[in-house]
Design an enzyme around this catalytic site. Structure first.
Site, mmCIF file in Angstrom:
data_model
loop_
_atom_site.group_PDB
_atom_site.id
_atom_site.type_symbol
_atom_site.label_atom_id
_atom_site.label_comp_id
_atom_site.label_asym_id
_atom_site.label_seq_id
_atom_site.Cartn_x
_atom_site.Cartn_y
_atom_site.Cartn_z
ATOM 1 N N HIS A 168 0.858 -0.994 0.010
ATOM 2 C CA HIS A 168 0.014 0.108 -0.075
ATOM 3 C C HIS A 168 0.659 1.090 -0.060
ATOM 4 O O HIS A 168 1.552 1.700 0.847
ATOM 5 C CB HIS A 168 -0.910 -0.045 1.294
ATOM 6 C CG HIS A 168 -2.152 -0.865 1.137
ATOM 7 N ND1 HIS A 168 -3.246 -0.794 1.763
ATOM 8 C CD2 HIS A 168 -2.242 -2.205 0.211
ATOM 9 C CE1 HIS A 168 -4.040 -1.697 1.476
ATOM 10 N NE2 HIS A 168 -3.456 -2.495 0.556
ATOM 11 N N TYR A 216 -9.367 5.635 7.058
ATOM 12 C CA TYR A 216 -9.621 5.972 8.583
ATOM 13 C C TYR A 216 -10.799 7.088 8.469
ATOM 14 O O TYR A 216 -10.095 8.199 8.095
ATOM 15 C CB TYR A 216 -8.465 6.431 9.167
ATOM 16 C CG TYR A 216 -7.218 5.464 9.362
ATOM 17 C CD1 TYR A 216 -6.325 4.864 8.456
ATOM 18 C CD2 TYR A 216 -7.233 4.815 10.757
ATOM 19 C CE1 TYR A 216 -5.491 4.133 8.685
ATOM 20 C CE2 TYR A 216 -6.066 3.736 10.804
ATOM 21 C CZ TYR A 216 -5.441 3.382 10.052
ATOM 22 O OH TYR A 216 -4.239 2.453 10.033
ATOM 23 N N TYR A 262 3.584 6.700 10.064
ATOM 24 C CA TYR A 262 2.753 5.507 9.738
ATOM 25 C C TYR A 262 3.735 4.334 9.034
ATOM 26 O O TYR A 262 3.367 3.121 9.454
ATOM 27 C CB TYR A 262 1.731 5.917 8.593
ATOM 28 C CG TYR A 262 0.696 5.001 8.370
ATOM 29 C CD1 TYR A 262 -0.617 4.973 9.338
ATOM 30 C CD2 TYR A 262 0.459 3.916 7.673
ATOM 31 C CE1 TYR A 262 -1.514 3.954 9.100
ATOM 32 C CE2 TYR A 262 -0.300 2.997 7.342
ATOM 33 C CZ TYR A 262 -1.403 2.930 8.179
ATOM 34 O OH TYR A 262 -2.526 1.973 8.052
ATOM 35 N N PRO A 272 -5.241 0.382 18.531
ATOM 36 C CA PRO A 272 -4.920 0.035 17.141
ATOM 37 C C PRO A 272 -4.972 1.304 16.092
ATOM 38 O O PRO A 272 -4.499 0.782 14.881
ATOM 39 C CB PRO A 272 -6.124 -1.033 16.927
ATOM 40 C CG PRO A 272 -7.282 -0.780 17.818
ATOM 41 C CD PRO A 272 -6.543 -0.012 19.050
ATOM 42 N N LYS A 291 0.253 -0.128 14.975
ATOM 43 C CA LYS A 291 1.400 -0.103 15.669
ATOM 44 C C LYS A 291 1.883 -1.339 16.449
ATOM 45 O O LYS A 291 2.863 -1.624 16.857
ATOM 46 C CB LYS A 291 1.921 0.949 16.325
ATOM 47 C CG LYS A 291 2.037 2.242 15.457
ATOM 48 C CD LYS A 291 3.216 2.137 14.564
ATOM 49 C CE LYS A 291 3.143 3.366 13.631
ATOM 50 N NZ LYS A 291 3.481 2.753 11.973
HETATM 51 C C1 PHB Z 1 -6.653 -4.211 10.272
HETATM 52 O O1 PHB Z 1 -6.590 -4.294 9.268
HETATM 53 O O2 PHB Z 1 -7.224 -4.915 11.382
HETATM 54 C C2 PHB Z 1 -6.155 -3.073 11.108
HETATM 55 C C3 PHB Z 1 -5.612 -2.120 10.128
HETATM 56 C C4 PHB Z 1 -4.935 -0.807 10.393
HETATM 57 C C5 PHB Z 1 -5.116 -0.417 11.876
HETATM 58 C C6 PHB Z 1 -5.693 -1.381 12.762
HETATM 59 C C7 PHB Z 1 -6.333 -2.556 12.220
HETATM 60 O O3 PHB Z 1 -4.868 0.819 12.272
#
Ligand code: PHB
Ligand code: APR
Length: 404
Positions: A75, A204, A395, A296, A300
């Site tokens: 990505h 997000y 990130y 989450p 990280k």
């Molecule tokens: C996930 O794919 O479960 C996931 C991805 C990004 C995040 C948290 C969880 O920030």
């Protein structure tokens, strides 16, 4: 009592313990893993799916990258949707070429387990009464029970990779240990479904109804999350209710094209920031969730564990290849610098993107005023290239520090 011997005793066969074990093996350092539950149980735990470049490099160094290279997806960017306005953060462009890999952490765990079996490395599953002993001495060992028999595992060092509820952190006396903790006033309700992702990159979303995240595992499997009150129970959420709420929080054009379907898994996880200082005591070293938890937002958790593994690997290599035992003293200091960076980033993203309602978050100000400040801050960071760069470089993950 059976006595066995190794160089590094690893407590916990989760992703941290398995990655450390495989890397140590690559460099000819003997290790034994003691795991409380079965391998199937370890693989049943649901995990995130974003791997930093540093993690990917470690997996390659361990020689376990084959499936990740073919099934993982690179990505190059990530989308932030704030109250209806979408901004793409161009990870690759803003960091001078760094990207993240979308590949389930459960898959990585499985690949590491298989590599361990293939290399015939010793792992004791369903080990009980695991207890690090004499960790301040030069002759530490781990006591445990397996198949009804008592064991003593003599070793040079103990790596405590046994997660938040493990025994290793508790072995550090309370008067030596400082624990920092923030529990957030909401949780994430996660849903996994065999439907194609609604968008090629992660989204997000900050929304007045609450945060939402659109993630994925593969071209045919999606992972979605909703911020929910801690009082909600997973039974309160039918699949239909989940999809309906998700569509309200994601960008309208994405929601309009989203494919829905029955959930394979659905669960609520609380959000927590936690750090234990120091991360070492005598010949015991804490790695991963045993020493720190991040919320989450930003994915990280495991990436931070990988940083610990990278540091501890450098230390053990120097000990065994150069005979420099004094370098072990550096572990906690180096690991904690990276830990606090990721803790701060995860806390910051969480604060910016979630609705705190009547709670003032981490400030003493009026909740509505705090909310205005957070909205202004996230909008500022997203509209400024400098701001996007700040988001992007963290990130993709900060670099691993070298030993002194
Ligand atoms: C996930 O794919 O479960 C996931 C991805 C990004 C995040 C948290 C969880 O920030
Ligand atoms: N003895 C032996 N094993 C134990 C003990 C014990 N007393 N206590 C816990 N364990 C095992 C658990 O069963 C688990 O398999 O230690 C393992 C710890 O694994 P995780 O909790 O997954 O922690 P870690 O390997 O550090 O993984 C890091 O990545 O996805 C992120 O934050 C998420 O937990 C994840 C993290």
């Amino acid at each position: 009592m059976k006595t066995i011997k190794t160089q590094v005793a690893i407590i916990g066969g989760g992703p941290s313990g398995l990655l450390l074990g495989q890397l140590l093996h690559k460099y000819g350092i003997d290790n034994v893993i003691l795991e409380r539950v079965t391998g199937e149980y370890v693989l049943g735990r649901i995990r995130a799916g974003i791997l930093e470049q540093g993690f990917v490099n470690l997996v390659r160094e361990a020689g376990v990258e084959q499936r990740m290279e073919t099934e993982g997806h690179v990505h190059e960017g990530v989308i932030f949707s704030v109250q209806g306005k979408d901004t793409r953060v161009d990870l690759k462009g803003l960091t001078g070429g760094d990207v993240v890999m979308c590949y389930g952490q459960v898959e990585i765990t499985q690949d590491l387990m298989q590599a361990r079996v293939a290399a015939d490395l010793p792992t004791y599953y369903e080990a009980s009464d695991v207890q690090p002993m004499d960790v301040k001495s030069n002759t530490p060992y781990v006591a445990f029970t397996h198949d009804g028999e008592e064991y003593r595992l003599d070793c040079d060092y103990i790596a405590g990779c046994d997660g938040f509820h493990g025994v290793s952190r508790q072995t550090i006396p309370e008067d030596v240990r400082t624990e920092f903790e923030r529990v957030y006033p909401f949780g994430w309700l996660g849903l996994l479904a065999d439907v194609p992702p609604c968008h090629e990159e992660l989204i997000y979303a900050k929304h007045e109804r609450g945060f939402a995240l659109a993630s994925q595992r593969s071209p045919t499997r999606s992972r979605y999350y909703l911020q929910v009150p801690l009082t909600d129970k997973v039974e309160d959420w039918s699949d239909d209710a989940f999809w309906e709420e998700l569509k309200k929080r994601l960008p309208p054009e994405v929601a309009a094209n989203m494919q829905t379907g029955p959930s394979i898994e659905k669960s609520i996880a609380p959000l927590r920031s936690f750090v234990c200082e120091p991360m070492q005591y005598g010949n015991l070293f804490l790695v991963g969730d045993a020493a720190h938890i991040v919320p989450p937002t930003g994915a990280k958790g495991l990436n931070l564990a990988a940083g610990d593994v990278a540091t501890l690997l450098k230390i053990f290599r120097r000990v065994y290849e150069e005979g420099d035992k004094a370098c072990t003293e550096q572990y906690s200091e180096i690991a904690l610098r990276r830990v606090w960076n990721a803790e701060r980033y995860s806390w910051w993203l969480t604060s910016l993107l979630h609705e705190f309602g009547d709670e003032a978050g981490d400030s003493a100000m009026d909740p509505q005023m705090r909310d205005r400040f957070m909205t202004s801050e996230v909008n500022y960071f997203l509209q400024s290239e400098a701001g996007r760069k700040v988001i992007a470089e963290q990130y993709v993950g900060l670099p691993y520090e070298d030993l002194k």
